[in-house]
Design a protein around this motif. Structure first.
Motif, short mmCIF file in Angstrom:
data_model
loop_
_atom_site.label_atom_id
_atom_site.label_comp_id
_atom_site.label_asym_id
_atom_site.label_seq_id
_atom_site.Cartn_x
_atom_site.Cartn_y
_atom_site.Cartn_z
N PRO A 156 -3.99 -44.40 0.11
CA PRO A 156 -3.03 -45.36 -0.45
C PRO A 156 -3.16 -45.50 -1.95
CG PRO A 156 -4.87 -46.53 0.52
CD PRO A 156 -5.10 -45.06 0.80
N ASP A 157 -4.13 -44.79 -2.55
CA ASP A 157 -4.38 -44.89 -3.99
C ASP A 157 -4.29 -43.50 -4.64
OD1 ASP A 157 -5.02 -47.72 -3.96
OD2 ASP A 157 -6.86 -47.13 -2.93
N PRO A 158 -3.07 -42.97 -4.78
CA PRO A 158 -2.90 -41.63 -5.34
C PRO A 158 -3.05 -41.62 -6.85
CG PRO A 158 -0.78 -42.61 -4.99
CD PRO A 158 -1.79 -43.60 -4.45
N VAL A 159 -3.11 -40.43 -7.42
CA VAL A 159 -3.05 -40.27 -8.87
C VAL A 159 -1.61 -40.51 -9.31
CG1 VAL A 159 -3.31 -38.62 -10.76
CG2 VAL A 159 -4.97 -38.63 -8.88
N MET A 160 -1.43 -41.25 -10.39
CA MET A 160 -0.09 -41.50 -10.91
C MET A 160 0.20 -40.52 -12.04
SD MET A 160 0.98 -43.89 -8.96
CE MET A 160 2.52 -44.30 -9.79
N GLN A 161 1.39 -39.92 -12.00
CA GLN A 161 1.79 -38.94 -13.00
C GLN A 161 3.06 -39.41 -13.71
OE1 GLN A 161 -0.12 -36.66 -13.83
NE2 GLN A 161 -1.27 -35.88 -12.08
N THR A 162 3.31 -38.87 -14.89
CA THR A 162 4.50 -39.21 -15.66
C THR A 162 5.17 -37.93 -16.15
OG1 THR A 162 3.53 -41.29 -16.43
CG2 THR A 162 5.42 -40.46 -17.65
N GLY A 167 14.43 -37.58 -22.33
CA GLY A 167 13.88 -38.67 -23.14
C GLY A 167 13.45 -39.90 -22.38
N LYS A 168 13.57 -39.89 -21.06
CA LYS A 168 13.20 -41.04 -20.25
C LYS A 168 11.97 -40.72 -19.41
CE LYS A 168 15.04 -44.30 -16.83
NZ LYS A 168 16.21 -44.67 -15.99
N LYS A 169 11.01 -41.65 -19.38
CA LYS A 169 9.79 -41.46 -18.62
C LYS A 169 10.02 -41.83 -17.15
CE LYS A 169 6.34 -42.17 -22.25
NZ LYS A 169 5.16 -42.97 -22.67
N HIS A 170 9.51 -40.98 -16.28
CA HIS A 170 9.54 -41.25 -14.84
C HIS A 170 8.11 -41.20 -14.31
CE1 HIS A 170 13.97 -40.61 -14.48
NE2 HIS A 170 13.76 -39.80 -15.51
N CYS A 171 7.67 -42.28 -13.66
CA CYS A 171 6.33 -42.32 -13.08
C CYS A 171 6.43 -42.11 -11.57
CB CYS A 171 5.65 -43.65 -13.37
SG CYS A 171 5.35 -43.94 -15.12
N TYR A 172 5.47 -41.41 -11.02
CA TYR A 172 5.48 -41.16 -9.58
C TYR A 172 4.05 -40.91 -9.10
CZ TYR A 172 5.14 -36.34 -11.20
OH TYR A 172 4.73 -35.19 -11.84
N PRO A 173 3.76 -41.24 -7.83
CA PRO A 173 2.46 -40.92 -7.25
C PRO A 173 2.40 -39.44 -6.89
CG PRO A 173 3.59 -42.70 -6.07
CD PRO A 173 4.60 -42.02 -6.92
N GLU A 174 1.23 -38.87 -6.97
CA GLU A 174 1.04 -37.46 -6.63
C GLU A 174 -0.03 -37.35 -5.54
OE1 GLU A 174 0.82 -33.59 -9.36
OE2 GLU A 174 -1.05 -34.73 -9.40
N TYR A 175 0.30 -36.63 -4.48
CA TYR A 175 -0.62 -36.42 -3.36
C TYR A 175 -0.81 -34.92 -3.15
CZ TYR A 175 0.65 -41.23 -2.05
OH TYR A 175 0.88 -42.59 -2.05
N VAL A 186 10.26 -38.23 -5.81
CA VAL A 186 10.80 -39.25 -4.92
C VAL A 186 10.05 -39.29 -3.59
CG1 VAL A 186 12.59 -37.78 -3.91
CG2 VAL A 186 12.94 -40.25 -4.03
N THR A 187 9.61 -38.13 -3.07
CA THR A 187 8.85 -38.14 -1.82
C THR A 187 7.53 -38.85 -2.02
OG1 THR A 187 9.91 -36.06 -1.15
CG2 THR A 187 7.92 -36.70 0.03
N GLY A 188 6.90 -38.65 -3.17
CA GLY A 188 5.67 -39.36 -3.48
C GLY A 188 5.88 -40.86 -3.52
N ARG A 189 7.00 -41.30 -4.10
CA ARG A 189 7.30 -42.73 -4.17
C ARG A 189 7.52 -43.32 -2.78
NH1 ARG A 189 11.70 -42.70 -9.11
NH2 ARG A 189 10.24 -42.47 -10.85
N ILE A 190 8.27 -42.59 -1.94
CA ILE A 190 8.52 -43.07 -0.58
C ILE A 190 7.21 -43.15 0.19
CG2 ILE A 190 9.63 -42.53 1.62
CD1 ILE A 190 11.86 -41.15 -0.03
N LEU A 191 6.40 -42.11 0.10
CA LEU A 191 5.12 -42.09 0.80
C LEU A 191 4.23 -43.24 0.33
CD1 LEU A 191 3.17 -40.80 2.78
CD2 LEU A 191 2.48 -39.20 0.97
N PHE A 192 4.23 -43.50 -0.96
CA PHE A 192 3.43 -44.60 -1.50
C PHE A 192 3.86 -45.93 -0.88
CE2 PHE A 192 2.68 -47.93 -4.69
CZ PHE A 192 1.31 -47.79 -4.88
N ARG A 193 5.16 -46.18 -0.80
CA ARG A 193 5.66 -47.41 -0.18
C ARG A 193 5.23 -47.51 1.28
NH1 ARG A 193 9.51 -50.65 -2.46
NH2 ARG A 193 10.60 -49.91 -4.34
#
Length: 203
Positions: A156-162, A167-175, A186-193
């Motif tokens: 439940p505590d993945p590495v966060m990537q950007t 020009g816009k930053k997008h953050c997402y979890p990486e597994y 987006v799959t990382g974000r769904i899985l994180f939720r």
């Protein structure tokens, strides 16, 4: 769908408690933005006293999201009344999991694909009557492979990537799955939720 002969396990009860709100709106009843509408099935497979999640790997030859690891799903088509319709249709096309084998729970919060900006609506569901490790028929030319992972084996505590796009930053979890597959975007974000909700929070 809860048919005769279906045995409800402790994991089933926990899924209904955490995801079974019954929120299954039509496309018209769901507000989204972005460049398109899509839906995915977050497929929970009861396995003994636990649960497994199914992930697919898209073909490297596809025009969009080639080689990415994802949940079953795809773009809305004209005949799809709801995100559930889209998720079930696409899941059957990609894996041969029939809609009758899926007990839908609820629609989770909308996410947006990091690169394309498409709205992605996750639909949580329990799948029975098919072994995802041996009985799937994957869509040739679209899906390269599949894997199931016990939900307890996903951190439940993945590495966060950007990533910076236009020009816009997008953050997402990486597994990283045990077989080396990388889940991000987006799959990382769904899985994180999903994992946060499973550990006791809200999806």
């Amino acid at each position: 769908m809860t048919g005769a002969g279906k045995t409800m396990t402790g994991a089933d009860s926990a899924l209904r408690e955490k995801f079974g709100t019954g929120f299954l709106p039509s496309w018209e009843g769901l507000e989204t933005s972005g460049k398109g509408k899509s839906a995915v099935l977050v497929p929970f497979f009861p396995a003994g006293s636990g649960l497994r999640l199914l992930f697919l790997r898209r073909s490297p030859d596809l025009r969009h999201h080639a080689g990415e690891v994802c949940f079953p799903g795809g773009m809305r088509e004209p005949g799809d009344v709801s995100p559930l319709d889209t998720a079930l249709r696409e899941t059957e096309e990609e894996t041969a999991i029939r809609a009758q084998l899926v007990e839908p729970l609820s629609v989770l919060p909308v996410e947006y694909a990091v690169v394309s900006g498409v709205a992605v609506v996750p639909v949580a569901g329990i799948v029975r009557g098919i072994d995802p490790d041996s009985d799937l028929v994957l869509s040739s030319g679209e899906i390269e492979g599949s894997v199931t992972i016990a939900i307890e084996d996903l951190s439940p505590d993945p590495v966060m990537q950007t990533v910076v796009i236009d020009g816009k930053k997008h953050c997402y979890p990486e597994y990283f799955l045990p077989n080396g597959w990388r889940i991000w975007g987006v799959t990382g974000r769904i899985l994180f939720r999903v994992l946060q909700a499973w550990k006791g929070g809200n999806p």
